[in-house]
Design a protein around this motif. Structure first.
Motif, mmCIF file in Angstrom:
data_model
loop_
_atom_site.group_PDB
_atom_site.id
_atom_site.type_symbol
_atom_site.label_atom_id
_atom_site.label_comp_id
_atom_site.label_asym_id
_atom_site.label_seq_id
_atom_site.Cartn_x
_atom_site.Cartn_y
_atom_site.Cartn_z
ATOM 1 N N ASP A 5 0.811 -1.213 0.000
ATOM 2 C CA ASP A 5 0.000 0.000 0.000
ATOM 3 C C ASP A 5 0.848 1.268 0.000
ATOM 4 O OD1 ASP A 5 -2.319 -1.453 -0.024
ATOM 5 O OD2 ASP A 5 -2.554 -1.432 2.163
ATOM 6 N N ASN A 6 2.084 1.151 0.508
ATOM 7 C CA ASN A 6 2.900 2.354 0.633
ATOM 8 C C ASN A 6 3.885 2.525 -0.519
ATOM 9 O OD1 ASN A 6 4.583 0.261 1.206
ATOM 10 N ND2 ASN A 6 5.478 1.153 3.071
ATOM 11 N N LEU A 7 3.636 1.871 -1.659
ATOM 12 C CA LEU A 7 4.514 2.062 -2.807
ATOM 13 C C LEU A 7 4.463 3.517 -3.255
ATOM 14 C CD1 LEU A 7 3.861 -1.119 -4.957
ATOM 15 C CD2 LEU A 7 6.034 -0.421 -3.962
ATOM 16 N N ASN A 8 5.616 4.076 -3.518
ATOM 17 C CA ASN A 8 5.702 5.477 -3.914
ATOM 18 C C ASN A 8 5.516 5.597 -5.423
ATOM 19 O OD1 ASN A 8 6.333 8.107 -4.397
ATOM 20 N ND2 ASN A 8 8.209 8.125 -3.159
ATOM 21 N N LYS A 9 4.473 6.304 -5.849
ATOM 22 C CA LYS A 9 4.200 6.458 -7.276
ATOM 23 C C LYS A 9 5.372 7.086 -8.005
ATOM 24 C CE LYS A 9 1.326 9.185 -10.408
ATOM 25 N NZ LYS A 9 0.209 10.111 -10.530
ATOM 26 N N THR A 10 6.089 7.997 -7.337
ATOM 27 C CA THR A 10 7.183 8.681 -8.013
ATOM 28 C C THR A 10 8.330 7.742 -8.335
ATOM 29 O OG1 THR A 10 8.190 9.310 -5.884
ATOM 30 C CG2 THR A 10 6.607 10.850 -6.870
ATOM 31 N N GLU A 11 8.334 6.539 -7.753
ATOM 32 C CA GLU A 11 9.390 5.576 -8.049
ATOM 33 C C GLU A 11 9.110 4.795 -9.325
ATOM 34 O OE1 GLU A 11 10.104 3.014 -4.768
ATOM 35 O OE2 GLU A 11 11.115 4.545 -3.577
ATOM 36 N N TRP A 12 7.927 4.961 -9.903
ATOM 37 C CA TRP A 12 7.546 4.189 -11.086
ATOM 38 C C TRP A 12 7.316 5.121 -12.263
ATOM 39 C CZ3 TRP A 12 7.432 -1.126 -10.933
ATOM 40 C CH2 TRP A 12 7.504 -1.694 -9.656
ATOM 41 N N GLU A 13 7.677 4.649 -13.458
ATOM 42 C CA GLU A 13 7.422 5.408 -14.675
ATOM 43 C C GLU A 13 6.873 4.481 -15.743
ATOM 44 O OE1 GLU A 13 11.081 7.086 -15.950
ATOM 45 O OE2 GLU A 13 11.987 5.158 -16.495
ATOM 46 N N ILE A 14 6.044 5.033 -16.628
ATOM 47 C CA ILE A 14 5.508 4.258 -17.740
ATOM 48 C C ILE A 14 6.608 4.079 -18.770
ATOM 49 C CG2 ILE A 14 3.743 4.161 -19.539
ATOM 50 C CD1 ILE A 14 2.156 6.208 -17.807
ATOM 51 N N SER A 15 6.834 2.837 -19.166
ATOM 52 C CA SER A 15 7.926 2.570 -20.092
ATOM 53 C C SER A 15 7.480 1.914 -21.393
ATOM 54 C CB SER A 15 8.993 1.690 -19.423
ATOM 55 O OG SER A 15 8.416 0.553 -18.822
ATOM 56 N N TYR A 16 6.337 1.253 -21.405
ATOM 57 C CA TYR A 16 5.885 0.560 -22.609
ATOM 58 C C TYR A 16 4.371 0.641 -22.725
ATOM 59 C CZ TYR A 16 10.350 -1.507 -21.402
ATOM 60 O OH TYR A 16 11.648 -1.673 -21.038
ATOM 61 N N GLY A 17 3.893 0.432 -23.931
ATOM 62 C CA GLY A 17 2.458 0.363 -24.131
ATOM 63 C C GLY A 17 2.123 -0.258 -25.462
ATOM 64 N N GLY A 18 1.034 -0.974 -25.535
ATOM 65 C CA GLY A 18 0.602 -1.586 -26.783
ATOM 66 C C GLY A 18 -0.813 -2.106 -26.661
ATOM 67 N N LEU A 19 -1.398 -2.428 -27.805
ATOM 68 C CA LEU A 19 -2.748 -2.976 -27.854
ATOM 69 C C LEU A 19 -2.676 -4.418 -28.325
ATOM 70 C CD1 LEU A 19 -4.540 0.050 -29.551
ATOM 71 C CD2 LEU A 19 -4.356 -0.465 -27.110
ATOM 72 N N PHE A 20 -3.333 -5.320 -27.590
ATOM 73 C CA PHE A 20 -3.204 -6.744 -27.860
ATOM 74 C C PHE A 20 -4.566 -7.429 -27.901
ATOM 75 C CE2 PHE A 20 0.803 -5.386 -26.210
ATOM 76 C CZ PHE A 20 1.724 -6.074 -26.978
ATOM 77 N N ARG A 21 -4.633 -8.464 -28.722
ATOM 78 C CA ARG A 21 -5.826 -9.294 -28.765
ATOM 79 C C ARG A 21 -5.400 -10.746 -28.902
ATOM 80 N NH1 ARG A 21 -8.474 -7.751 -34.637
ATOM 81 N NH2 ARG A 21 -6.539 -7.644 -35.819
ATOM 82 N N GLU A 22 -6.286 -11.615 -28.489
ATOM 83 C CA GLU A 22 -6.004 -13.049 -28.505
ATOM 84 C C GLU A 22 -6.516 -13.671 -29.795
ATOM 85 O OE1 GLU A 22 -7.403 -17.046 -26.036
ATOM 86 O OE2 GLU A 22 -7.929 -15.041 -25.317
ATOM 87 N N VAL A 23 -5.643 -14.388 -30.474
ATOM 88 C CA VAL A 23 -6.017 -15.128 -31.674
ATOM 89 C C VAL A 23 -5.464 -16.534 -31.536
ATOM 90 C CG1 VAL A 23 -5.825 -15.316 -34.179
ATOM 91 C CG2 VAL A 23 -5.999 -13.051 -33.112
#
Length: 323
Positions: A5-23
């Protein structure tokens, strides 16, 4: 993964992103699907993948998300209440995707990038029915060279070396798709050879020729490999790749016209490495071990990569997670 619960948001950054579907039980990357992001702990470099909850999500949020993933805009967005892109079973089975890592992604209408938005990381009260799905549009058709190497067959294995068939890695600037393929010899010259060797970490070209006799890799093994570069011409005074001209993903060549090189200087005992650009919120970068298996066409090769800035398709990462 256990979240405190006490994880500091400032210690994390967005590094990747993508859109996926199951086939057919596998993940495919596309311009539409379940939104998946990766976040990195800037202190420990721990990587976590997961989905985005739709709380506070809006049309502006959708546009910013699509733009951050390399598209122009959002055509539509929805939640995942019908599990229309990835089955509930697969989400539950895939431990990393079981995480919902972002919530409350809210972007004002004036937002121009993700920094103008607010969101919570590793703090949510959602179920996967609330996962964000997106259909993005406005993709660029541009490709850029992001790596390269020389390959030959030795004792039944395709290895990277200081001589062999020239193979380049291209990345699509819109979707992050990566392809590997060969270079046609049309307009190739001695300066092109030197520039190519220098770009791969060597000092100069010892010699070059085409692959007419398939002296490095057999014709059958090259059958499924794409030719991805043609008309590679460098003027005599060129000092770097940017001063040369070439066509990407357009050619009129056969594999007998593939460029082969013998490079000298630099690292001749160890295969050269390359360092792609720093990771962005796109689907292409991921830290890897020193050596990975890479497929281009029907071939699988062991590719030396920079352990701090390696590159691979996020779909390969997800396949590895699924096992």
């Amino acid at each position: 993964v256990v979240f405190c619960d006490n994880l500091n948001k400032t210690e994390w950054e967005i590094s990747y992103g993508g859109l996926f579907r199951e086939v057919d039980g596998e993940f495919l990357q596309s311009n539409e699907g379940l939104a998946v992001i990766g976040i990195k702990n800037i202190r420990t470099e721990q990587q976590i993948f997961g989905t985005i909850c739709d709380d506070h999500f809006s049309n502006s949020s959708a546009n910013i998300a699509c733009q951050a993933m390399g598209y122009g805009y959002a055509l539509s967005w929805d939640n995942h209440c019908n599990y229309q892109y990835v089955s509930q079973e697969l989400l539950n089975y895939t431990s990393e995707l079981h995480n919902i890592v972002m919530d409350q992604l809210e972007c004002p209408p004036s937002a121009r990038d993700i920094e103008d938005c607010t969101y919570d990381l590793l703090k949510q009260d959602c179920s996967h029915e609330e996962d964000v799905t997106l259909v993005c549009g406005g993709v660029s058709d541009e490709w850029e060279i992001t790596g390269g190497g020389l390959f030959r067959k030795v004792d039944g294995n395709i290895v990277q070396s200081n001589e062999g068939v020239a193979v380049v890695e291209l990345t699509h600037t819109g979707t992050g798709e990566i392809v590997m393929g060969t270079v046609c010899d049309d307009r190739f010259n001695n300066r092109s050879a030197d520039i190519a060797c220098e770009a791969m970490g060597f000092d100069y070209a010892v010699s070059w020729e085409n692959h007419g006799s398939y002296q490095y890799i057999s014709e059958d093994e090259m059958a499924d490999v794409e030719v991805v570069m043609d008309q590679f011409e460098c003027p005599a005074d060129a000092r770097e790749l940017e001063e040369c001209t070439y066509d990407l993903m357009e050619h009129d060549c056969s594999h007998s016209e593939d460029v082969t090189l013998v490079c000298g200087g630099g690292s001749t005992t160890e295969p050269p490495t390359w360092s792609p650009t720093e990771p962005t919120w796109g689907p292409t970068s991921y830290p890897l071990d020193d050596e990975i298996a890479v497929k281009f066409g029907g071939l699988e090769v062991q590719l030396k990569v920079n352990p701090k800035k390696g590159r691979a398709k996020i779909v390969d990462i997800l396949e590895e997670i699924v096992g």
